[in-house]
Design an enzyme around this catalytic site. Structure first.
Site, PDB file in Angstrom:
ATOM      1  N   ASP A  67       0.809  -1.219   0.000  1.00 35.50           N
ATOM      2  CA  ASP A  67       0.000   0.000   0.000  1.00 35.50           C
ATOM      3  C   ASP A  67       0.845   1.273   0.000  1.00 35.50           C
ATOM      4  O   ASP A  67       2.067   1.211   0.156  1.00 35.50           O
ATOM      5  CB  ASP A  67      -0.960   0.001   1.205  1.00 35.50           C
ATOM      6  N   ASP A 136      -7.261  -2.279  14.564  1.00 37.15           N
ATOM      7  CA  ASP A 136      -8.666  -2.619  14.289  1.00 37.15           C
ATOM      8  C   ASP A 136      -8.777  -3.892  13.443  1.00 37.15           C
ATOM      9  O   ASP A 136      -9.828  -4.197  12.890  1.00 37.15           O
ATOM     10  CB  ASP A 136      -9.397  -1.447  13.607  1.00 37.15           C
ATOM     11  N   HIS A 138      -7.112  -4.665  10.632  1.00 35.04           N
ATOM     12  CA  HIS A 138      -6.961  -4.576   9.176  1.00 35.04           C
ATOM     13  C   HIS A 138      -5.629  -5.129   8.685  1.00 35.04           C
ATOM     14  O   HIS A 138      -4.644  -5.137   9.427  1.00 35.04           O
ATOM     15  CB  HIS A 138      -7.178  -3.140   8.666  1.00 35.04           C
ATOM     16  N   GLU A 143      -9.607  -1.642   5.592  1.00 38.96           N
ATOM     17  CA  GLU A 143     -10.242  -1.258   6.848  1.00 38.96           C
ATOM     18  C   GLU A 143     -11.510  -2.086   7.081  1.00 38.96           C
ATOM     19  O   GLU A 143     -12.017  -2.724   6.152  1.00 38.96           O
ATOM     20  CB  GLU A 143     -10.597   0.232   6.784  1.00 38.96           C
TER      21      GLU A 143
HETATM   22  C1  GLP Z   1      -0.694   0.469   8.453  1.00 39.51           C
HETATM   23  C2  GLP Z   1      -0.248  -0.388   7.286  1.00 39.51           C
HETATM   24  C3  GLP Z   1      -0.378  -1.864   7.611  1.00 39.51           C
HETATM   25  C4  GLP Z   1       0.295  -2.163   8.931  1.00 39.51           C
HETATM   26  C5  GLP Z   1      -0.376  -1.349  10.010  1.00 39.51           C
HETATM   27  C6  GLP Z   1       0.212  -1.605  11.383  1.00 39.51           C
HETATM   28  O1  GLP Z   1      -2.070   0.577   8.529  1.00 39.51           O
HETATM   29  N1  GLP Z   1      -1.004  -0.110   6.103  1.00 39.51           N
HETATM   30  O2  GLP Z   1       0.219  -2.630   6.580  1.00 39.51           O
HETATM   31  O3  GLP Z   1       0.199  -3.527   9.224  1.00 39.51           O
HETATM   32  O4  GLP Z   1      -0.208   0.028   9.697  1.00 39.51           O
HETATM   33  O5  GLP Z   1       1.338  -0.794  11.597  1.00 39.51           O
HETATM   34  P1  GLP Z   1       2.375  -0.999  12.746  1.00 39.51           P
HETATM   35  O6  GLP Z   1       3.218  -2.155  12.346  1.00 39.51           O
HETATM   36  O7  GLP Z   1       3.167   0.265  12.786  1.00 39.51           O
HETATM   37  O8  GLP Z   1       1.614  -1.248  13.986  1.00 39.51           O
END
Ligand code: GLP
Length: 259
Positions: A67, A136, A138, A143
């Site tokens: 993404d 959440d 995702h 989402e």
């Molecule tokens: C973002 C990314 C996800 C990732 C999530 C969690 O939303 N698009 O791919 O898994 O953050 O991030 P973190 O690893 O910083 O908790």
């Protein structure tokens, strides 16, 4: 589904790196699906170390990132392009032309998304997809209520995600883009193997819902229950809400070649 509970984030990262290295050793031209966020940082650091000290070779590897924020240029310090370059790509020997990351600045998102999906197929599909998980539940930026059959597309971020990711931006929530371009749940489910990493107590509820709850678009990671080859590597705080954690740990002691 295989669930590995690690004693620390470092151990989680090293175990994940060994799995990536094993994939590359058996298939030097493997296609990797990559994630951003703080969770895979230790994995990328370990892969860089393996490349520099042990010669782990990325010269034939192709990567597709999950993404990107819409509106951020590749030079923006919070863009996922920048993140990947800083934390992985500039330190390993992957050819530039083998790196694919969704564009946050294309003038035709629809065409870009179809092209991205097509490139994944033309490259032979993703052999190993790395995922983190949002608080959440995702995966990528799919989402809650995202279709479990969704493909690469533009997605509006949830308030929770904007708040979670605000820590990386100067003016906190005000600066976090509202839209992202993301692979869909359906795209992710087509990977040959999926590895989801999670650490910290803030992920405990999402991890438990994803692994032990019903398959629901409210927790898009729960769709991984439909995939035949998924591995979770989570640290103890992230595993703390799992009701079957004794069982998962017991299985690991019974598996002679557990990573
Ligand atoms: C973002 C990314 C996800 C990732 C999530 C969690 O939303 N698009 O791919 O898994 O953050 O991030 P973190 O690893 O910083 O908790």
């Amino acid at each position: 589904m295989e669930i590995i509970v690690s004693d620390s984030v470092e151990e989680m990262s090293r175990t994940a790196a060994r799995l990536v290295a094993r994939t590359l050793n058996s298939k030097p031209n493997a296609v990797l699906g990559l994630a951003t966020g703080s969770t895979p940082l230790g994995l990328y650091k370990e892969l860089v170390r393996m490349h520099q000290e042990e010669g782990l070779d990325f010269s034939q590897v192709t990567t597709f990132n999950l993404d990107e924020y819409v509106g951020l240029t590749r030079k923006h310090p919070q863009s996922y392009h920048y993140f990947m370059h800083e934390n992985l790509f500039q330190h390993i020997n992957i050819p530039k032309q083998n790196i694919y990351i969704p564009s946050g600045t294309t003038d035709n998102y629809e065409a870009f998304c179809s092209w991205y999906e097509q490139r994944i197929v033309e490259c032979g599909g993703i052999d190993l997809q790395i995922l983190g998980i949002g608080s959440d539940g995702h995966i990528a930026f799919n989402e809650p209520t995202s279709s479990l059959g969704s493909r690469t597309r533009i997605k509006t971020l949830a308030k929770q995600t904007i708040d979670d990711n605000a820590r990386f931006f100067d003016d906190l929530a005000e600066d976090v883009p509202v839209y992202a371009i993301t692979m869909g749940v359906g795209t992710i489910l087509e990977a040959e193997k999926i590895l989801l990493l999670a650490n910290g107590a803030s992920k405990a509820k999402a991890v438990a819902q994803a692994i032990e709850g019903p398959v629901t678009s409210m927790i898009t990671a729960s769709a991984l229950q439909l995939h035949p080859d998924v591995m979770y590597i989570v640290d103890r705080p992230a595993a703390s809400a799992l009701t079957m954690s004794d069982y998962y740990e017991w299985i690991q002691t019974k598996m002679p070649d557990a990573p």
